[in-house]
Write a protein that holds these residues in place. Structure first.
Motif, mmCIF file in Angstrom:
data_model
loop_
_atom_site.group_PDB
_atom_site.id
_atom_site.type_symbol
_atom_site.label_atom_id
_atom_site.label_comp_id
_atom_site.label_asym_id
_atom_site.label_seq_id
_atom_site.Cartn_x
_atom_site.Cartn_y
_atom_site.Cartn_z
ATOM 1 N N LEU A 83 21.753 7.685 22.735
ATOM 2 C CA LEU A 83 20.688 7.163 23.586
ATOM 3 C C LEU A 83 21.128 5.920 24.343
ATOM 4 N N SER A 84 21.663 4.941 23.651
ATOM 5 C CA SER A 84 22.056 3.698 24.309
ATOM 6 C C SER A 84 23.185 3.920 25.309
ATOM 7 N N SER A 85 24.134 4.800 24.994
ATOM 8 C CA SER A 85 25.240 5.044 25.927
ATOM 9 C C SER A 85 24.766 5.788 27.170
ATOM 10 N N LEU A 86 23.826 6.718 27.018
ATOM 11 C CA LEU A 86 23.280 7.438 28.175
ATOM 12 C C LEU A 86 22.523 6.490 29.108
ATOM 13 N N GLY A 309 4.313 6.593 31.833
ATOM 14 C CA GLY A 309 3.447 7.326 30.905
ATOM 15 C C GLY A 309 4.084 8.615 30.445
ATOM 16 N N TYR A 310 4.667 9.371 31.381
ATOM 17 C CA TYR A 310 5.359 10.618 31.014
ATOM 18 C C TYR A 310 6.473 10.343 30.005
ATOM 19 N N ILE A 311 7.279 9.313 30.300
ATOM 20 C CA ILE A 311 8.428 9.030 29.441
ATOM 21 C C ILE A 311 7.990 8.703 28.017
ATOM 22 N N LEU A 312 6.922 7.924 27.887
ATOM 23 C CA LEU A 312 6.490 7.476 26.559
ATOM 24 C C LEU A 312 5.718 8.545 25.794
ATOM 25 N N ILE A 313 5.435 9.675 26.421
ATOM 26 C CA ILE A 313 4.869 10.795 25.657
ATOM 27 C C ILE A 313 5.821 11.186 24.532
ATOM 28 N N ALA A 325 12.598 15.712 25.474
ATOM 29 C CA ALA A 325 11.984 15.732 26.799
ATOM 30 C C ALA A 325 11.762 14.319 27.338
ATOM 31 N N GLY A 326 11.321 13.400 26.470
ATOM 32 C CA GLY A 326 11.086 12.031 26.902
ATOM 33 C C GLY A 326 12.361 11.339 27.343
ATOM 34 N N ILE A 327 13.452 11.547 26.611
ATOM 35 C CA ILE A 327 14.729 10.936 26.965
ATOM 36 C C ILE A 327 15.269 11.535 28.257
ATOM 37 N N MET A 513 20.350 17.963 28.884
ATOM 38 C CA MET A 513 19.378 18.278 27.840
ATOM 39 C C MET A 513 20.043 18.270 26.466
ATOM 40 N N THR A 514 21.273 18.749 26.402
ATOM 41 C CA THR A 514 22.005 18.741 25.129
ATOM 42 C C THR A 514 22.272 17.314 24.664
#
Length: 536
Positions: A83-86, A309-313, A325-327, A513-514
């Motif tokens: 996550l942090s590297s992306l 809002g979408y992201i924090l779903i 999906a959120g990431i 997505m992967t």
């Protein structure tokens, strides 16, 4: 030695090198080319390093290093996972794009522009890598200090009122964050995220303290109802600064929300309904606010709130699919929103306005800008084959999987309003005919901003009248009545490159997505994170 052994001791360089190069850039007084080279070279190096980190962490590997070689629990831990590297990789791309745009508009000629950007990027890298919440606060402040400098450089354009709001709200949020961190330390005895795993579930007092921390970070993320500061400041900066801020400040805060809830609250389900309620309101209020706006940038800023809002779903669901999906949505949104800011910003910087009713006919006048905007706008609205379709489809699928039908309904409704808002910009700016005084106003703006004398043409049936004009306009073209104002290619390229990336993310969604799925798995099961920190 393998990369997993070589890279951890090098992680502090992601903070140290931008700080050092920023100081060197500030020492360069007159040669702007050297400052440009230092900034772009540092950002390119940051991008290359982050790509390497993505490659190493794509399988779930977590890298950790205790800065200064102090013992665990005392030193500052730097931790990097998928996550942090992306997020760092995407922010590095945005940094390069915004700097290129600032160079094209001559904004980057200011002596301290590049140093401020590099110090900002150092704070971003530290905030994404730190393994304790106190140093998260420290690095957020490192991010904010150069941000205040960039805003001060905008001076007259931003105005004292907008600057006061930005500074006041962020100081308030930082104070609240520090209070929350103090409460966490008082109740849990540590601020190390690995040691804090599940502490809020076991102790209600820690949960309250963690709630204060998340509230403060939510202010910085511009989550409804603490979103008003964003819409009253971002539209008043330059397009380059707006692009940079849009991809950094709120997104680092969103990253922090994902990380803290994963560890401190250990994904406790009893609080998730609050997150879903807040995110739904954020989606809806953000898009409704965009309807009444009259400038391209103010519409896009309101859409920033809606997309947050979408992201924090993903946090509100905290399932494998929801987090994935959120990431994915987070990464897609950073690219798309920056592309939109840059494409409309190119028009604003050339024609002197972002007001929709003062523009028109750009499809014919600026076809490359029109195509760039269309690609990013359709992606933001969630239409195939762009990355926004994959992002929104995955979010809706994740909500349906958990039987949150009302959240899915809000997401679909907001997508429709988003498309309508993009059509509002499209029809007002790109379709129809250009106002008769468009070119005259553009020439006046260019003279005021750049201090140059421009060629003006008053085409008459029998004898055209010539006045002073732009160096690039040929005399024959002007005599023929051709327009003298055109968006230069150097302003088009940054937004176009980002639009191409969102198209790639859409057509090649499986790769991103992967990677997002790996990042989600690390959040769902943070054993690897805790183990890496404790063994570093």
């Amino acid at each position: 030695m393998s990369l997993t052994e070589i890279l951890p001791p090098l992680l502090p360089l992601l903070v140290g090198v931008p700080l050092l190069m920023g100081a060197i850039g500030a020492a360069v007084r007159k040669n702007k080319r050297i400052r440009h080279a230092i900034s772009l070279g540092t950002l390119a190096g940051l991008l290359a390093f982050s790509i390497l980190l993505v490659v190493v962490t794509h399988d779930g590997t977590v890298l950790a290093h205790q800065v200064g070689m102090w013992d665990y629990g005392i030193s500052i831990p730097f931790v990097v996972d998928a996550l942090s590297s992306l997020v760092l990789m995407i922010i590095s791309i945005l940094g390069i794009a915004s700097v290129l745009f600032a160079m094209a508009t001559h904004e980057a000629r200011a002596r301290f522009y590049h140093p401020f950007v590099l110090v900002l990027m150092a704070g971003v890298a530290g905030a994404l890598m730190t393994g304790d919440i106190f140093n998260l606060f420290v690095f957020i402040e490192v991010m904010l200090l150069p941000s205040y400098g960039l805003l001060a450089m905008m001076g007259a354009k931003l105005g004292a009122h907008g600057a006061r709001i930005y500074v006041s709200v962020n100081l308030l949020a930082s104070t609240l964050l520090l209070i929350g961190i103090a409460l966490v330390y008082a109740t849990a005895g540590t601020v190390n995220l690995a040691e804090l795993r599940g502490a809020a579930v076991e102790d209600p007092a820690v949960a309250v303290a963690g709630g204060v921390v998340l509230t403060a970070i939510s202010i910085k993320a511009a989550v409804v109802p603490v979103h008003g500061w964003l819409t009253r400041t971002y539209p008043m900066t330059s397009p380059a600064v707006t692009t940079l801020f849009s991809g950094i400040h709120t997104k680092v805060a969103i990253y922090a929300i994902y990380r803290i809830y994963s560890l401190l609250f250990d994904a406790d389900e009893k609080f998730l309904w609050v997150a879903l309620l807040v995110t739904s309101l954020t989606m809806l209020i953000g898009v409704l606010g965009a309807i009444g706006e009259k400038t391209t940038r103010s519409i896009l800023v309101f859409h920033m709130i809606s997309q947050i809002g979408y992201i924090l779903i993903g946090v509100g669901l905290f399932t494998g699919l929801g987090l994935t999906a959120g990431i994915f949505y987070l990464l897609h949104h950073m690219i798309v929103k920056a592309s939109l800011f840059l494409s409309t910003g190119a028009i604003e910087e050339t024609y002197g306005t972002g007001e929709i009713d003062k523009l028109g006919g750009m499809l014919k006048r600026e076809p490359l800008i029109a195509v760039t905007f269309m690609v990013a706008a359709l992606s933001l609205a969630g239409l195939p084959p762009f990355s926004g379709f994959v992002a929104k489809f995955s979010i809706i699928q994740a909500t349906l999987e958990q039987s949150h039908y009302w959240v899915a309904a809000v997401a679909v409704l907001v997508s429709v309003f988003t498309l309508l808002s993009m059509l509002k910009i499209w029809t007002g700016v790109f379709m129809g005919s250009a106002p008769k005084d468009l070119e005259e106003r553009a020439l006046t703006y260019q003279e005021r901003m750049h201090g140059k004398r421009y060629l003006r043409v008053q085409a008459q049936a029998e004898s055209p009248t010539l006045t002073i004009g732009p160096p690039t306009a040929t005399m024959s073209a002007v005599l023929a009545g051709e327009r003298a104002v055109k968006v230069p290619m150097k302003l088009i390229i940054p937004g176009m490159l980002l639009a191409a990336i969102t198209l790639f993310f859409g057509l090649g969604a499986e790769l991103l997505m992967t990677l997002s799925e790996t990042a989600a798995e690390n959040l769902l099961n943070p054993d690897g994170y805790v183990e890496a920190v404790s063994n570093a």
